[in-house]
Design a protein around this motif. Sequence first.
Motif, mmCIF file in Angstrom:
data_model
loop_
_atom_site.group_PDB
_atom_site.id
_atom_site.type_symbol
_atom_site.label_atom_id
_atom_site.label_comp_id
_atom_site.label_asym_id
_atom_site.label_seq_id
_atom_site.Cartn_x
_atom_site.Cartn_y
_atom_site.Cartn_z
ATOM 1 N N LEU A 291 0.870 -1.314 0.080
ATOM 2 C CA LEU A 291 0.136 0.291 -0.038
ATOM 3 C C LEU A 291 0.828 1.337 -0.030
ATOM 4 O O LEU A 291 1.708 1.600 1.023
ATOM 5 C CB LEU A 291 -0.857 -0.118 1.215
ATOM 6 N N ARG B 186 -7.274 3.394 -0.175
ATOM 7 C CA ARG B 186 -7.183 1.966 0.657
ATOM 8 C C ARG B 186 -8.239 0.934 -0.022
ATOM 9 O O ARG B 186 -7.798 -0.143 0.252
ATOM 10 C CB ARG B 186 -7.379 2.423 2.261
ATOM 11 N N TYR C 123 -7.109 -0.959 -2.902
ATOM 12 C CA TYR C 123 -5.990 -1.875 -2.566
ATOM 13 C C TYR C 123 -6.607 -3.163 -1.862
ATOM 14 O O TYR C 123 -5.858 -4.166 -1.934
ATOM 15 C CB TYR C 123 -5.055 -1.010 -1.745
ATOM 16 N N GLN C 124 -7.439 -2.725 -0.773
ATOM 17 C CA GLN C 124 -7.920 -3.840 0.027
ATOM 18 C C GLN C 124 -8.523 -4.757 -0.900
ATOM 19 O O GLN C 124 -8.365 -6.058 -0.656
ATOM 20 C CB GLN C 124 -8.821 -3.168 0.998
ATOM 21 N N SER D 62 2.900 -1.508 6.024
ATOM 22 C CA SER D 62 1.692 -0.639 5.421
ATOM 23 C C SER D 62 0.582 -1.367 5.471
ATOM 24 O O SER D 62 -0.400 -0.767 4.966
ATOM 25 C CB SER D 62 2.397 -0.454 3.737
ATOM 26 N N LEU E 246 -5.347 -2.356 7.462
ATOM 27 C CA LEU E 246 -5.936 -2.986 6.812
ATOM 28 C C LEU E 246 -6.513 -4.115 7.580
ATOM 29 O O LEU E 246 -6.003 -4.718 8.205
ATOM 30 C CB LEU E 246 -5.545 -3.380 5.265
#
Length: 531
Positions: A87, A93, A96-97, A117, A121
């Motif tokens: 990330l 976010r 990316y998750q 990073s 998450l």
Amino acid sequence: MLEHIQRNQQCPPERGLHLYEKYSDPPEFLAYRDFPERVAAAADFFREQGVGPGTRVLFPFETSTPVILAFLGLMEIGALPLSVKPLVMNTPREAYQEFLGRVARDFAAERVLEVPSLAPLDLPAPGLPLPPAGLRKPGARLRTPGDEELAFVQFSSGSTSFPKGVPVRQGALRANLEMITRTDGRTPEERVSSWLPLYHDMGLVGGMLSCFSIGCDLLLAEPVTFLFDARGWWEHMGRERAIGTVIPNFAVDYSLKLMQDLDPEDLAEMDLSTVRSIYLGSEPINLPNLGAFLDLMAPAGLRRDVFMPCYGMAEAVLLVASRPVGGEIRTVPSPSGLPSISVGRPMPEFTVRLRDEDGRPCAEGELGEIELSGGSLAAGYFDRGEPLGGADGFYATGDIGFLDDGELFVTGRISDRIKVGGQSYFAADFEQAVEQLPFVREGRSAVAQIGPDIIVLTEVDREAREDVEGSRAQIVDHLVHTVGVTVEAAHVHYLRPGQLPRTSSGKLQRRAIVRAYEQGELEGLTLTPGA
């Protein structure tokens, strides 16, 4: 790879990994002679966490000593790192998750390395802690994996689809590393600098593992270190007497933009006379900018033959073709008449052929799709049953080019081809031409053909947006004179910043861009002045 790490234990104590947070500050240092004990200790730690041979570990590859040791420690066990981007700043976010979850699901990841990073998450699989700092296993010796053992999985750029997993076997990795170090001729006593991300094949194989394979000093930094201080990186190259690096064409354009106003006296202080081999790949090379940069850097002692245009891909581990050190950079007219730059002769381990749109073999000077076999090419994508190559073993790369005097010239991707009057052009031909105009922001253009229409999407400065009609006319006129193709002014659109999606390696996601345009998400930006 591990046998190289073990052999490097015989290196002098001052040779190793130098990790920079800022080029102006002293680096963190890890001697090569300490690697075996540190890697073996990381492997033992992971075994205690339940990791064994074949365990699939989702591996967000941050640029740090603990993460690098973790990568090698998993390799020592025979576990399988699935190397993906971490990330990074400016990455949403949520997106990316979703990406991390899809990779974990599609490739059955059993653990996720808990790099810093990922702290905010929710992990898509049980976490795997990083080994504590300073762990050692005195007297440890690393094993020598067999050629067919999987070393790691790296991912294609994903410029036209979700990234595909490429299984890298130890034998193919050894072979391609030998091609890289043979081509640039580096020795263990020399130093190489890199800031490319380690989740990308150029950064991992070309930047880091090539240095580990031969035992030369690696001067490593994160990509943001270069982005925040491009001048500092070139100064650092001179100060540390580096002999080479590997970069995308973007780095030349970016450095030129930021350094073009420097005085010759300032440039002379850099002393880049030791630099002799800069691999230049990943994206189309902007020839006018490359020439301008060489002119600019002449007072710094940067040789005009220093750049090594090259061609590679994750499917082949990395390198497929390159101009050798000190050779002439050849440019010839492409079949469309535009200048094209040679990426050298293919490595002799590969067989390369080109075929036209009807599947017929191309003669020299004829445009066709580049197909590969042999060498360090993967047998197939990870967790997919079908082979990478066709019935005759050749892999159709999706890249278009031609051969001239045995040298390969890459003109673009099949998906980037633009056909006008039976002649083939490529998106990069138009994009690089548009970005020569002073009011167009560099690296912020995308051109595509939709039906018969050529669509230009670009970011421009405020003055150009306030004079839409005049600036559009300049773009149309400039394309006629540089590319030889007329684009309708109504098909030139100005974008707001950040509207062009890119892959993890910075390439334009062209299908996503065309889809957004066709769905009206990019419409209306230049219909009224000052919009």
